[in-house]
Design a protein around this motif. Structure first.
Motif, PDB file in Angstrom:
ATOM      1  N   UNK A  52       0.828  -1.210   0.000  1.00 27.75           N
ATOM      2  CA  UNK A  52       0.000   0.000   0.000  1.00 27.75           C
ATOM      3  C   UNK A  52       0.862   1.260   0.000  1.00 27.75           C
ATOM      4  N   UNK A  53       1.996   1.207   0.703  1.00 27.86           N
ATOM      5  CA  UNK A  53       2.908   2.356   0.691  1.00 27.86           C
ATOM      6  C   UNK A  53       3.451   2.598  -0.705  1.00 27.86           C
ATOM      7  N   UNK A  54       3.820   1.514  -1.386  1.00 27.18           N
ATOM      8  CA  UNK A  54       4.343   1.615  -2.744  1.00 27.18           C
ATOM      9  C   UNK A  54       3.301   2.208  -3.695  1.00 27.18           C
ATOM     10  N   UNK A  86      -4.164   6.185   6.544  1.00 22.99           N
ATOM     11  CA  UNK A  86      -5.087   5.113   6.165  1.00 22.99           C
ATOM     12  C   UNK A  86      -4.384   3.759   6.225  1.00 22.99           C
ATOM     13  N   UNK A  87      -3.129   3.712   5.781  1.00 26.47           N
ATOM     14  CA  UNK A  87      -2.368   2.458   5.867  1.00 26.47           C
ATOM     15  C   UNK A  87      -2.213   2.031   7.319  1.00 26.47           C
ATOM     16  N   UNK A  88      -1.891   2.995   8.170  1.00 25.72           N
ATOM     17  CA  UNK A  88      -1.699   2.681   9.587  1.00 25.72           C
ATOM     18  C   UNK A  88      -2.973   2.102  10.190  1.00 25.72           C
ATOM     19  N   UNK A  89      -4.113   2.717   9.869  1.00 24.64           N
ATOM     20  CA  UNK A  89      -5.371   2.219  10.437  1.00 24.64           C
ATOM     21  C   UNK A  89      -5.730   0.857   9.862  1.00 24.64           C
ATOM     22  N   UNK A  90      -5.530   0.674   8.569  1.00 23.53           N
ATOM     23  CA  UNK A  90      -5.809  -0.626   7.966  1.00 23.53           C
ATOM     24  C   UNK A  90      -4.966  -1.723   8.616  1.00 23.53           C
TER      25      UNK A  90
END
Length: 550
Positions: A174-176, A183-187
């Motif tokens: 997702x970072x890439x 949002x990535x952190x919460x996911x």
């Protein structure tokens, strides 16, 4: 407030519409909590937003309680399916929907005609989030076109793909792709809470499907950069080559790419075939399954050929796979019921043929369908039917309301015999529970023998999935005595069982007009069960409860 926070309510609404229309997972049966989505979506939205606020503030929240169970795959394989807590499932799906546009934007373009699995679209009015015009059929058709242009094809898939996916892999992908860091952190936090790392991505739901595509997108890009022509549907990959030597080189390149992600190809399913041979497999023109069996007429061979030629819309979609549009025409042919009996009398059936034969029950004459269902539900035939038993039970469930009373009672007796039979069902809680769910769609049987059987199954099982379904069946049948005894016992171990018991008690109350006391553990005005208990008392719930199981 981050932009994804502002967009969250709309994403939750889309997730609610998606689950209400298509179900939370296509492996498990719809949970009873799904009734709230359809009757009171605003209450559900409020619960999901409350979970979001609690996680944002760092407030202590109850751990989600996923249900996990084995499902048969083929004649000797099994896979682990996961059904998430309804609120957590909606929250996860809403977060993935928010990431969806960025994921799809960074995936290989559909115009390149290489990737055909789960192309994300802006959610429509029904909550659909994947392009319905792109899927398995287009994948097989494109495979045939490319096979005709190449001498050799590498046919392969990734070994244990979903179970091997971890949170760190998802975070990196997702970072890439440029998904917002918050949002990535919460996911990832949600994925950690549902314990993705020990078990892998939950199989069967749309959120996992899109996350899987994010993980495999770098493979598509790598193959494109290596100038390797390929076609992919989820973890099914086809590589096209001009020579056997080139095919082996393509295979080495793909294996190297996957190993960099901690993945590998499934050796038993990896093969290099001539392009023409693969076309023959796809069209089934030279299938050995077309050889007439002893006593089989030419008409039955043609019927088998037509059934085998029907391509699934999505072989990954478990119970909810839709039959091909022309299945109804095939099912109307004479001799189909006889073909079904002959095929399932073998020690092992051809998987595609078995699936289509079971799906064809929906279109048979009622008398033929009833006889066929009774034949397939015979406990002695369980080892042969097991690979398609969940699909069979789903079909029986859909046909149950249209059965004549006598036919429905015979089907019910066959299902009760399955419960009583010392069989593989005791190891497959999801299938065991599905048998009970189908019983709830048939005329009730509150005889002493049946009630004793259900009590034995309930007390002998430690599986919340099965115990929940038996409790719901008692509610549908109005079995107040056994439910009252159950309510007086200690609090059930899981929220799934507690919600089921409250539903069953309230259903008896609504349909019989007798007020039943709540269990002591459900009488507190706060806590995780409070919203559920309040909803069961509202007008919308009363209508649903009155109609449920009728």
């Amino acid at each position: 407030m981050a932009s994804w926070d502002r967009d969250l309510p709309a994403a939750i609404d889309a997730a609610i519409r998606n689950v209400a229309t298509f179900g939370d997972t296509d492996l498990f049966m719809d949970p009873v909590e799904g009734a709230v989505l359809r009757a009171s979506p605003e209450r559900v939205r409020a619960q999901v937003l409350r979970l979001h606020r609690d996680l944002t503030r760092g407030a202590r929240t109850a751990d989600p309680e996923p249900l996990r169970a084995l499902f048969p795959v083929g004649s000797t394989g099994y896979r682990l399916g996961t059904q998430l807590d309804p609120v957590w499932n909606l929250y996860l799906l809403a977060l993935v929907i928010l990431a969806g546009p960025r994921i799809e934007c960074r995936r290989m373009s559909s115009t390149l005609e290489r990737v055909y699995s789960y192309r994300f679209i802006t959610p429509d009015s029904r909550g659909r989030i994947f392009d319905p015009d792109t899927g398995w059929r287009m994948f097989t058709e494109r495979t045939a076109v490319l096979a005709a242009q190449h001498a050799h094809v590498v046919v392969c898939d990734i070994a244990d793909f979903y179970p091997r996916v971890g949170v760190s892999m998802i975070k990196a992908s997702l970072s890439e792709m440029g998904v917002a860091p918050g949002l990535i952190q919460r996911l990832c936090r949600v994925l950690e809470r549902i314990k993705v790392d020990p078990y892998g991505l939950p199989v069967g739901g749309p959120a996992s499907r899109l996350l899987a595509e994010a993980l495999l997108s770098p493979v598509d890009q790598g193959l494109l950069q290596a100038q390797i022509t390929h076609c992919r549907f989820v973890d099914d990959i086809r590589l096209f080559a001009r020579s056997m030597q080139e095919a082996h080189g393509h295979l080495a390149v793909l294996s190297g790419m996957l190993s960099g992600q901690g993945l590998s190809l499934q050796k038993s399913k990896t093969r290099i075939v001539a392009g023409r041979e693969l076309i023959d497999e796809i069209t089934l023109a030279q299938s050995l399954q077309l050889v007439p069996t002893k006593g089989g007429a030419a008409g039955s061979v043609e019927l088998r050929r037509r059934l085998l030629a029907l391509r699934p819309t999505d072989p990954y979609a478990g119970l909810r796979t839709q039959a091909a549009s022309d299945l109804e025409d095939v099912a109307g042919q004479p001799g189909l019921a006889a073909l079904l009996r002959r095929e399932f009398s073998k020690a092992q059936v051809q998987p595609a043929l078995a699936r289509n034969l079971v799906a064809s029950l929906r279109f048979m004459q009622t008398s033929d369908a009833t006889r066929s269902m009774l034949f397939l539900l015979d406990p002695e035939r369980l080892p042969t039917v097991l690979p398609v038993l969940n699909r069979l039970l789903h079909t029986v469930y859909s046909l149950a309301p249209n059965l004549e009373f006598d036919a429905a009672c015979r089907v019910r007796a066959a299902l009760l015999a399955l419960l009583e039979h010392d069989s593989l069902l005791q190891y497959l809680s999801a299938t065991h529970a599905q048998v009970v769910r189908v019983l709830g769609a048939l005329p009730s049987d509150r005889s002493e023998a049946t009630m004793e059987l259900l009590v034995r199954c309930h007390e002998a099982s430690s599986e919340p999935l099965l115990r929940r379904e038996i409790t719901l069946l008692w509610g549908a049948w109005g079995s107040t005595d056994v439910l009252n005894r159950l309510a007086c016992r200690a609090m059930p171990k899981t929220q799934w069982e507690r919600r089921a018991l409250l539903w069953a008690l309230r259903q008896c109350e609504v349909r019989q007009g007798v007020r039943l006391p709540l269990p002591r553990w459900a009488q507190t005005p706060t806590g995780p069960l409070a919203p559920w208990a309040r909803w069961l008392r509202c007008g919308a719930a009363r209508t649903v409860l009155k109609e449920a199981g009728a």
